[in-house]
Write a protein that holds these residues in place. Structure first.
Motif, PDB file in Angstrom:
ATOM      1  N   PHE A 212       0.804  -1.217   0.000  1.00 24.00           N
ATOM      2  CA  PHE A 212       0.000   0.000   0.000  1.00 24.00           C
ATOM      3  C   PHE A 212       0.837   1.266   0.000  1.00 24.00           C
ATOM      4  CE2 PHE A 212      -2.930  -3.234   1.518  1.00 24.00           C
ATOM      5  CZ  PHE A 212      -3.981  -3.017   0.642  1.00 24.00           C
TER       6      PHE A 212
ATOM      7  N   ARG B 257       3.270   1.246  -2.321  1.00 26.31           N
ATOM      8  CA  ARG B 257       3.774   1.109  -3.695  1.00 26.31           C
ATOM      9  C   ARG B 257       5.279   1.306  -3.737  1.00 26.31           C
ATOM     10  NH1 ARG B 257       1.020  -1.795  -5.222  1.00 26.31           N
ATOM     11  NH2 ARG B 257       2.095  -1.823  -7.192  1.00 26.31           N
TER      12      ARG B 257
ATOM     13  N   SER C 205       3.762   6.171  -2.340  1.00 26.76           N
ATOM     14  CA  SER C 205       2.441   6.710  -2.647  1.00 26.76           C
ATOM     15  C   SER C 205       1.434   5.857  -1.899  1.00 26.76           C
ATOM     16  CB  SER C 205       2.200   6.733  -4.153  1.00 26.76           C
ATOM     17  OG  SER C 205       1.849   5.493  -4.635  1.00 26.76           O
TER      18      SER C 205
ATOM     19  N   SER D 116      -1.790   4.451  -0.168  1.00 24.17           N
ATOM     20  CA  SER D 116      -3.244   4.441  -0.286  1.00 24.17           C
ATOM     21  C   SER D 116      -3.800   3.849   0.996  1.00 24.17           C
ATOM     22  CB  SER D 116      -3.679   3.615  -1.499  1.00 24.17           C
ATOM     23  OG  SER D 116      -3.411   2.257  -1.276  1.00 24.17           O
TER      24      SER D 116
ATOM     25  N   TRP E 114      -5.029  -5.324  -5.078  1.00 31.44           N
ATOM     26  CA  TRP E 114      -4.228  -4.338  -4.328  1.00 31.44           C
ATOM     27  C   TRP E 114      -2.937  -3.958  -5.037  1.00 31.44           C
ATOM     28  CZ3 TRP E 114      -7.968  -3.215  -1.437  1.00 31.44           C
ATOM     29  CH2 TRP E 114      -8.686  -4.163  -0.716  1.00 31.44           C
TER      30      TRP E 114
ATOM     31  N   TRP F 246      -1.955  -0.580 -12.729  1.00 30.67           N
ATOM     32  CA  TRP F 246      -3.403  -0.486 -12.530  1.00 30.67           C
ATOM     33  C   TRP F 246      -4.089  -0.475 -13.888  1.00 30.67           C
ATOM     34  CZ3 TRP F 246      -7.089  -1.297  -9.279  1.00 30.67           C
ATOM     35  CH2 TRP F 246      -8.349  -0.691  -9.442  1.00 30.67           C
TER      36      TRP F 246
END
Ligand SMILES: [Cu+2]
Lengths: 124, 567, 280
Positions: free
Chosen positions: B285, B287, B354, B356, B510, B545
């Motif tokens: 999470f 990245r 980054s 999330s 994820w 993504w």
């Protein structure tokens, strides 16, 4: 099946077994019996303070014989041997660390026992 | 099994069948050898135990709302806190992450088809069930009020009458649960050693696997000592062997040595897998490639081994010899080093990442905050002079709840949210997930932070009553416990609700790059249709993504900028 | 625990395959055992990988066994250090010759077990079955000797601390402990003594806490005997499988694993014998 005892190319052709030669098994057995007789004979024949060290030394020699040959440690993977022997390290840790602490409570336990009746009276 | 040829479906990317649908019926679960199904059964079982232990906890907290009787008399209260501790420790925390999530995830993450000994795995589960039955029998047979530690001589000779059966049943239950834990650990170690696919070197293993490996080492080395300790306790009660009973010349403090030789390392059985989950969550999470991979991996092993050298810190006030006390105190501080290494590496991973804040990451953040408090207060307790004051007070209670619950339970929930799409194939509702996490976090701190105050002011643990001026803190704590309980309820309900309403989960929701995200959600029975290719488990460049399918898909090699493993 | 060992050793049989009709041929067509060996479990790539897994699992199981016994060794060391007098009083009532005979029996059974492993590796079915049953018989003989030792002690009231109630001889003036007790106190020597001298204990009265010696004795030898019983079950299971011809050069794992377990039981006895019987 050949009687090879090393990780040679031949061992891979025939699988992964390492049969122990019969004479070796018999020799190990004979040594184990010899050491058993030895330890019984030495019992009471060596000075008191040597009794336990000698008995443990002989037991350890016997244990090594069993491990190396009967348990095939000589042919086994190093990690297996390491894993097994690590248990001895932790056994030692357990014994030694607990031993450091004994003795402190003994007077209190003795006093407790003197003031508390035994569950099973000793018949004289 | 699992070799069903599917030539008709060759054009499809996902297999038609997964481990949930490949067979049905009660026996297909009860007799399954599939590690995933066994993991799911564990998941239900340990979660049910957590709820049971939680009910006991809430009863204890409600009783402590007032200094006098609120709900129950003092004897019932003694049973309640004992059952809370015993159920939570033996039935929930110890098997929670390794046996439930670990069973499901470990082989998939490793790229293996199953654990090394599937039958032994199923046997472990049934041993857990048998142990749980003995615990229930103990409750039925008059319960027990020894505390979860079963200290002698109270447990060996003082208790008699109707409770005598209860304690033997509970101790035997814990004995059986120990073997369940041992066999799980044995299975995992062998699996990691012999079932790694080509390319999966030791240092390409995800950190969760390192953590499970280290945990298994402890399970293997420490739990047998619990087994013999409990066996001797049963013999002490039934035959009077006199090893622990001072009336027969035994040494009751020896029991504490035996017990903590297991139970301190067991603390790391509880926390190491949690740390492993956090490593996965933080990397995915943020990245970013995990910072200090080898340090985190080695620190797991270091914690496992150092954990064996410190058990005497539970006995500073038990009449332990001064020499042992000083040695154990000094060694206790060394454990904080590898623990701190992990925390620093997680923080460094997040730095400039980054981030999330999906629900699993919220749990990971809670973990870091709560575990840090729990770890630091542990240093107070490891300090000899301070411990004399704090020993057996609420300070200790607060400390280990920050570690065990703020650590393990939070990580368990985080891991459950993280892998829920993989396990069930359903996405949960993010908003409700976040609400649940927030309630758990707030409720937890409300419950346990006041207990630090109580303890430092001298409120002893396990007491039924207290001085009136402690009541304010107790009231806050009880309110917090109710919030916490509701939060856990919301968290679990959100997950269950997703089974009916959740959107179908993609293979990789994820953007994780460990192997479990390369197989479909839920995975097929054999996990992988073909042996997976193994890369760096934290090279986030490997996926991108894809807005169209709302999932992460492999990034073609031509699009990759460089080797992010160099971080 | 022992059933779990069986699980470990037997846990590799592939599901849904028949478990008979297989004769182990010394040179399988495929050296890595890819082909359809009836006991090749589906999640292993090769029989060798399967064997290595079982072997590692067995070694790790032995580690847990040693640590399971560790508590008893710690109890032994602690009480021998803090209360040497109870060991000096208690060991007199153990018969070191019976102990030595049992040691020899176990060592012999280890030999036959090691030989059985060799026979399995070489595919010598008949020899394998014979060796396994000899091992089984030795284990039984060990337990029979143990039974006589135990029952003699029960008879004398030499029980764990809580039930310790030694049947002492009436003290005779001028007849106190002469020489070493094991000449007349321990069982099995009827020479030159009145018949009733076996039913009572001669010599000095027990020191306080003497029962703890017997607690430790029963705990150690009892747990060991339970392991012998478990081993017998495993060996019998192997013998049945061996007579069906299950084992051969590429599949002898279960024999090897049970062998390791059996040698560990021997190994523990190798230490128990001097620790309990040969105190001086
Ligand atoms: Cu601790």
């Amino acid at each position: 099946m050949s009687e090879h005892s090393s990780h040679s190319a031949a061992s891979h052709e025939h699988g992964f077994a390492h049969p122990m030669p019969v004479p070796m098994l018999l020799a190990v057995f004979a040594s184990l019996i010899f050491f058993t007789i030895l330890t019984v004979v030495l019992n009471g024949a060596v000075p008191d303070f040597l009794e336990l060290p000698v008995a443990m030394l002989i037991a350890t020699i016997k244990a090594l014989l069993v491990m190396l040959f009967f348990m095939h440690m000589v042919h086994d993977k190093l990690f297996n041997v390491f894993a097994f022997l690590s248990s001895v390290i932790f056994l030692g840790l357990f014994i030694i660390s607990t031993l450091v602490d004994t003795g402190v409570n003994q007077p209190a336990i003795k006093e407790y026992r003197l003031t508390t009746p035994l569950v099973a009276p000793v018949q004289k | 099994m699992a070799t069903v040829a599917e030539p008709m479906l060759a054009h499809k990317h996902e297999p038609e069948e997964n481990y949930l649908t490949c067979s049905s019926g009660f026996l297909s679960w009860a007799m399954t050898l599939d590690h995933k199904r066994i993991g799911v059964m564990y998941l239900f079982a340990v979660t049910a135990s957590m709820l049971l232990g939680g009910v006991f906890a809430l009863l204890v907290r409600i009783e402590l709302l007032t200094p006098d009787k609120t709900l129950m008399d003092h004897n019932t209260y003694n049973h309640m806190f004992t059952l809370h501790g015993a159920v939570m420790v033996f039935l929930f925390i110890i098997p929670s992450i390794p046996a439930a999530l670990g069973n499901f995830i470990l082989p998939v993450m490793l790229g293996a088809k199953d654990v090394a000994f599937p039958r032994l795995n199923l046997a472990s589960f049934y041993l857990w069930v048998a142990g749980a039955i003995f615990f229930l029998m103990a409750i039925a047979m008059g319960s027990l009020d020894t505390g979860w530690t079963f200290y002698t001589p109270y447990s060996s000779s003082v208790i008699s009458g109707s409770q005598a059966g209860g304690i033997v049943a509970a101790v035997f239950g814990a004995f059986i649960l120990g073997f369940s834990s041992i066999f799980t650990g044995l299975n995992f170690i062998v699996t990691v050693h012999t079932l790694r696919p080509p390319g999966m070197t030791w240092f390409r293993m995800p950190l969760f696997l390192w953590a499970l490996y280290a945990t298994s080492v402890i399970q293997l080395l420490a739990t047998p000592v619990l087994g013999i300790t409990l066996l001797l306790l049963i013999l002490e009660r039934t035959l009077g062997i006199g090893v622990f009973d001072p009336a027969l010349g035994g040494d009751p403090v020896l029991f504490q040595h035996f017990f903590w030789f297991y139970s301190h390392p067991a603390v790391y059985i509880m926390i190491l897998p949690a740390m492993g989950i956090i490593s996965e969550l933080i990397a995915t999470f943020s990245r970013r490639h995990i910072f200090g991979y080898r340090f985190i991996a080695y620190s797991s092993i270091a914690i496992a081994l150092l954990g064996f050298l410190v058990w005497g810190h539970h006995m500073f006030t038990s009449g332990q010899s001064p020499l042992a006390t000083v040695i154990f105190s000094a060694l206790t501080f060394t454990v904080s080093i590898p623990s701190a290494i992990k925390v620093f590496n997680w923080l460094a991973t997040m730095y400039k990442g980054s981030i999330s804040l999906a629900t699993p990451m919220l749990y990971a953040q809670s973990f870091i905050f709560l575990f840090t408090i729990g770890g630091l207060t542990g240093l107070f307790l490891g300090t000899l002079a301070v411990d004399i004051h704090l020993h057996d007070t609420y300070f200790v209670v607060a400390h280990f709840h920050y570690v065990m619950m703020g650590g393990t339970l939070i990580a368990f929930l985080g891991g459950m949210y993280y892998w829920w799409p993989k396990i069930t194939g359903k996405m949960y509702n993010e908003l409700w997930g976040a609400i649940g996490c927030l309630m758990v976090f707030v409720g937890f701190n409300l419950t346990f932070f006041p207990q630090f105050m109580l303890g430092s002011q001298g409120m002893p643990r396990r007491y039924y009553t207290y001085l009136p001026h402690f009541q304010g803190y107790h009231v806050i704590s009880t309110i917090g416990a109710l919030v916490l309980g509701t939060g856990i309820g919301v968290a679990l309900a959100t997950l269950l609700w997703s089974l009916w309403t959740g959107r179908k989960a993609p293979a990789n929701p994820w953007g994780g790059v460990t192997l479990e995200w390369t197989c479909s959600s839920p995975p097929p029975l054999a996990n992988f249709e073909k042996t997976p290719t193994v890369g760096d488990p934290y090279d986030m460049e490997q996926v991108k993504w894809d807005a169209k399918t709302e999932s992460w898909i492999p990034r073609p090699v031509s699009e990759r900028t460089g080797n992010s493993a160099s971080h | 625990m022992s059933t779990a060992t069986a699980d470990l050793a037997g846990g590799h049989a592939a599901d849904g395959h028949g478990a008979h009709g297989h004769s182990a041929d010394g040179h399988g067509a495929d050296p890595h055992g890819h082909a359809h060996h009836p006991f090749h479990a589906h999640h292993f790539d090769s029989l060798e990988q399967q064997f290595d897994s079982g072997k590692l699992g067995t070694w790790l199981f032995l580690v847990t066994e040693i640590l399971f016994f560790s508590g008893l060794f710690v109890a032994y060391v602690i009480y021998r250090t803090t209360h040497p007098e109870i060991f000096e009083w208690g060991h007199v009532h153990l018969n070191k010759y019976l102990g030595a005979i049992n040691t020899a029996v176990l060592i012999f059974s280890s030999l036959t077990m090691a030989w059985a492993v060799r026979a399995a590796q070489l595919g010598q079915k008949k020899l394998l079955v014979t060796m396994l049953w000899i091992t089984f018989a030795c284990a039984g003989a060990f337990l029979v000797v143990k039974y006589f030792e135990y029952s003699h002690k029960f008879h004398l009231g030499l029980l764990p601390a809580g039930m310790f109630n030694p049947v002492m001889a009436e003290p005779v003036a001028g007849h106190d402990a002469t020489g070493h007790g094991d000449a007349h106190a321990a069982g099995g020597h009827a020479t030159g003594h009145a018949a009733d001298s076996h039913d009572v204990i001669h010599g000095p009265p027990p020191p306080p806490g003497a029962g703890i010696f017997f607690s430790i004795y029963y705990a150690m030898t009892g747990l060991h005997a339970i392991h012998i019983l478990g081993g017998m079950a495993l060996i019998a299971w192997l013998a049945v499988r061996a007579s069906k011809g299950h084992f051969g050069p590429t599949y002898f794992g279960p024999v090897d694993y049970v062998g390791l377990y059996w040698h560990l039981v021997d190994l523990i006895w190798i230490y128990l014998f001097p620790l309990l019987y040969l105190i001086h």
